[in-house]
Design a protein around this motif. Structure first.
Motif, PDB file in Angstrom:
ATOM      1  N   GLU A  75     -63.046 -21.904 -90.746  1.00 13.35           N
ATOM      2  CA  GLU A  75     -62.159 -23.048 -90.856  1.00 13.35           C
ATOM      3  C   GLU A  75     -62.893 -24.266 -91.402  1.00 13.35           C
ATOM      4  N   PRO A  76     -62.244 -25.043 -92.292  1.00  9.40           N
ATOM      5  CA  PRO A  76     -62.856 -26.297 -92.746  1.00  9.40           C
ATOM      6  C   PRO A  76     -62.872 -27.298 -91.591  1.00  9.40           C
ATOM      7  N   LYS A  77     -63.941 -28.043 -91.496  1.00  8.03           N
ATOM      8  CA  LYS A  77     -64.092 -29.021 -90.402  1.00  8.03           C
ATOM      9  C   LYS A  77     -64.071 -30.445 -90.968  1.00  8.03           C
ATOM     10  N   ASN A  78     -63.598 -31.372 -90.142  1.00  4.55           N
ATOM     11  CA  ASN A  78     -63.648 -32.782 -90.538  1.00  4.55           C
ATOM     12  C   ASN A  78     -65.012 -33.358 -90.166  1.00  4.55           C
ATOM     13  N   ARG A  79     -65.196 -34.643 -90.370  1.00  7.48           N
ATOM     14  CA  ARG A  79     -66.527 -35.252 -90.172  1.00  7.48           C
ATOM     15  C   ARG A  79     -67.003 -35.259 -88.724  1.00  7.48           C
TER      16      ARG A  79
END
Length: 183
Positions: free
Chosen positions: A57-61
């Motif tokens: 999954e892409p993660k945020n900062r």
């Protein structure tokens, strides 16, 4: 064996000419080999997008899953494969055929060099089978290898360049599909 589920007793696997020893299915994935199993391996209470990108999954900062990016990636993949399924719907709400298309998209999402399909049309309608064959042709044009396992002879002549026959677990022969008849 090619998908890393079992360890070979003899012989070797080669990808792009280099020998490869696999230590499990994740190792196969990391080496460009993906498999679509006949039994679906989706999480029913997760969304389609979550299933496609599970463990990637892409993660945020701040390290949380970026659901907007997750949806965009899934929609871009589905657009490329002409799959008309809402990435936000829970898998349990999908038909078996739609779940199969999600499995196919998930396998394609790994951008593998080899894609193994085990009886992929067992739950598909004729229209969905033709859609799958378009995806297979698209992947072949990209230089991907497809191992297509089926007992449906008419499907072989639709998508196969080469056919290997096994009977009762024993290898019989490998021939160009143009050199074979259904009989």
């Amino acid at each position: 064996i090619i998908a890393g589920v079992y360890t070979p007793d003899e012989g070797e696997i080669r990808i792009k000419g280099r020998p490869l020893k696999l230590h499990g299915p994740l190792d196969a994935l990391n080496n460009g080999i993906a498999m679509i199993h006949q039994e679906l391996n989706l999480m029913p209470f997760m969304t389609v997008a979550e299933n496609v990108w599970i463990r990637r999954e892409p993660k945020n900062r701040i390290g949380l899953v970026d659901h907007g990016e997750l949806r965009q990636r899934t929609q871009a993949l589905f657009d490329r494969l002409a799959i008309d399924i809402d990435p936000e719907v829970e898998v349990r709400r999908l038909s078996i055929a739609s779940r199969q298309m999600v499995e196919i998209a998930k396998a394609v999402s790994f951008d593998s060099d080899v894609l193994i399909m085990d009886e992929p049309t067992s739950a598909l309608t004729d229209r969905e089978v033709e859609h799958l064959f378009r995806i297979i042709r698209q992947l072949r044009e990209q230089g991907k290898g497809i191992v297509y396992i089926t007992h449906k002879m008419n499907e072989l002549f639709e998508v196969a360049d080469e056919v290997s026959v096994f009977r009762d677990g024993r290898y019989i022969a490998t021939k160009s599909s143009t050199d074979l008849s259904r009989d």
